[in-house]
Write a protein that holds these residues in place. Sequence first.
Motif, PDB file in Angstrom:
ATOM      1  N   THR A  78       0.666  34.558  30.485  1.00 18.66           N
ATOM      2  CA  THR A  78       0.456  35.270  29.229  1.00 18.66           C
ATOM      3  C   THR A  78       0.645  36.755  29.485  1.00 18.66           C
ATOM      4  N   ASN A  79       1.569  37.375  28.752  1.00 16.26           N
ATOM      5  CA  ASN A  79       1.875  38.796  28.914  1.00 16.26           C
ATOM      6  C   ASN A  79       1.499  39.560  27.652  1.00 16.26           C
ATOM      7  N   LEU A  80       0.928  40.743  27.839  1.00 17.86           N
ATOM      8  CA  LEU A  80       0.645  41.625  26.716  1.00 17.86           C
ATOM      9  C   LEU A  80       1.699  42.714  26.667  1.00 17.86           C
ATOM     10  N   PHE A  81       2.255  42.946  25.476  1.00 20.56           N
ATOM     11  CA  PHE A  81       3.259  43.983  25.295  1.00 20.56           C
ATOM     12  C   PHE A  81       2.934  44.838  24.081  1.00 20.56           C
ATOM     13  N   LYS A  82       3.096  46.139  24.265  1.00 19.21           N
ATOM     14  CA  LYS A  82       3.052  47.073  23.149  1.00 19.21           C
ATOM     15  C   LYS A  82       4.429  47.105  22.495  1.00 19.21           C
ATOM     16  N   THR A  83       4.465  47.222  21.171  1.00 21.49           N
ATOM     17  CA  THR A  83       5.754  47.433  20.506  1.00 21.49           C
ATOM     18  C   THR A  83       5.562  48.218  19.216  1.00 21.49           C
ATOM     19  N   HIS A  84       6.578  49.026  18.883  1.00 21.51           N
ATOM     20  CA  HIS A  84       6.662  49.670  17.569  1.00 21.51           C
ATOM     21  C   HIS A  84       7.764  49.027  16.734  1.00 21.51           C
ATOM     22  N   GLN A  85       8.508  48.123  17.324  1.00 20.81           N
ATOM     23  CA  GLN A  85       9.574  47.429  16.619  1.00 20.81           C
ATOM     24  C   GLN A  85       8.976  46.571  15.502  1.00 20.81           C
ATOM     25  N   GLY A  86       9.597  46.605  14.337  1.00 17.57           N
ATOM     26  CA  GLY A  86       9.171  45.714  13.264  1.00 17.57           C
ATOM     27  C   GLY A  86       9.546  44.276  13.591  1.00 17.57           C
ATOM     28  N   LYS A  87       8.774  43.332  13.113  1.00 20.92           N
ATOM     29  CA  LYS A  87       9.057  41.917  13.359  1.00 20.92           C
ATOM     30  C   LYS A  87      10.082  41.434  12.318  1.00 20.92           C
ATOM     31  N   TYR A  88      11.295  41.939  12.505  1.00 22.39           N
ATOM     32  CA  TYR A  88      12.359  41.708  11.540  1.00 22.39           C
ATOM     33  C   TYR A  88      13.392  40.714  12.063  1.00 22.39           C
ATOM     34  N   THR A  89      14.155  40.175  11.123  1.00 21.92           N
ATOM     35  CA  THR A  89      15.404  39.495  11.436  1.00 21.92           C
ATOM     36  C   THR A  89      16.520  40.427  11.002  1.00 21.92           C
ATOM     37  N   VAL A  90      17.328  40.868  11.952  1.00 23.84           N
ATOM     38  CA  VAL A  90      18.373  41.860  11.682  1.00 23.84           C
ATOM     39  C   VAL A  90      19.726  41.235  11.972  1.00 23.84           C
ATOM     40  N   GLY A  91      20.514  41.046  10.928  1.00 21.50           N
ATOM     41  CA  GLY A  91      21.833  40.445  11.106  1.00 21.50           C
ATOM     42  C   GLY A  91      21.778  39.081  11.752  1.00 21.50           C
ATOM     43  N   GLY A  92      20.739  38.307  11.426  1.00 25.41           N
ATOM     44  CA  GLY A  92      20.581  36.960  11.982  1.00 25.41           C
ATOM     45  C   GLY A  92      19.847  36.915  13.305  1.00 25.41           C
ATOM     46  N   ASP A  93      19.481  38.071  13.845  1.00 27.15           N
ATOM     47  CA  ASP A  93      18.788  38.119  15.132  1.00 27.15           C
ATOM     48  C   ASP A  93      17.302  38.404  14.916  1.00 27.15           C
ATOM     49  N   ASP A  94      16.434  37.492  15.372  1.00 25.00           N
ATOM     50  CA  ASP A  94      14.988  37.663  15.242  1.00 25.00           C
ATOM     51  C   ASP A  94      14.448  38.535  16.359  1.00 25.00           C
ATOM     52  N   PHE A  95      13.473  39.392  16.017  1.00 26.10           N
ATOM     53  CA  PHE A  95      12.852  40.181  17.070  1.00 26.10           C
ATOM     54  C   PHE A  95      12.079  39.283  18.030  1.00 26.10           C
ATOM     55  N   THR A  96      11.319  38.337  17.485  1.00 25.56           N
ATOM     56  CA  THR A  96      10.626  37.373  18.337  1.00 25.56           C
ATOM     57  C   THR A  96      10.517  36.063  17.590  1.00 25.56           C
ATOM     58  N   ASN A  97       9.951  35.042  18.232  1.00 22.34           N
ATOM     59  CA  ASN A  97       9.803  33.732  17.602  1.00 22.34           C
ATOM     60  C   ASN A  97       8.548  33.038  18.122  1.00 22.34           C
ATOM     61  N   SER A  98       8.244  31.878  17.556  1.00 23.67           N
ATOM     62  CA  SER A  98       7.017  31.170  17.925  1.00 23.67           C
ATOM     63  C   SER A  98       7.060  30.634  19.350  1.00 23.67           C
TER      64      SER A  98
END
Length: 281
Positions: A78-98
């Motif tokens: 289990t890793n903890l990460f900081k991010t400012h990136q929005g949890k968006y889908t951009v041009g078909g690319d997801d920032f993250t997934n389940s």
Amino acid sequence: MIIWLASYPKSGNTWVRSIVSSLLYTDDGIFNFELLKNIKQFPEKKFMKDFVNNFNDFNEIKKNWILAQDKINLTGNTNLFKTHQGKYTVGGDDFTNSENTSAVIYIVRDPRNLVQSISNHFTMTTERAYNFLISPEIIGNGKSWDERKDGLYNLLGKWNDHYRSWTRNKENLLLIKYEDLINNTELELERLTKFLKRFLSFKTDKNKNQNIIKSTTFENLKQLEKKGLFKEDVLKKGTKTKVNFFHLGPENKWQKSLDKKMALKIEENFKSEMKELGYIN
């Protein structure tokens, strides 16, 4: 799997990371800035270097968000990460997934108070900081960014879009309000502890909790920064002078610093979300 500490910039992410790193990575709860290294940032160049050739190309970066996370999660930890990136889908690319995300801690702050903090941090006028909040911003542009060893482009989006993107799915979500951290740090520490114990094993007690609260106050973090111990600082635009990262904190009150017309415009733009969060009636 990843536990995200996500936020719009200047919303208290570093404060929450300080609390969480003291909770997870010390026996006594006493914070120091070296502990922040345990909670890295994503996206970062070192996690993307096997997939991205041009770090100035946001399109190339977004196509490899998931591949980079897949590789991180190969360890099974289990890793903890900081991010400012929005949890968006951009041009078909997801920032993250389940498949890569186990939980989200989202830190939010009254957008009226963000204007002054963003203005100071990014060396811009309050008008530009206001436009920053209401525009689909990408941070990390410019030649100096390419020369940095760590960070990469982040698509923020508008303040309310960013908030919605991370909080739309309520499963395994903990919402932390910056204002609640100020008003009742002890209660927010209890909430963080209870939430994280669902995913991680760690020890805590009353003495450790008291040390966490004392050593992560805004004033203590500010004093540590003055001693040169904070390594995530930024420079004022066009100079070699460091910006005070821990600037005003709890003393940043929009009622004193923000033009009334600008405050009303923010409330109009983000009315639904601000009502939901209790920032306006």
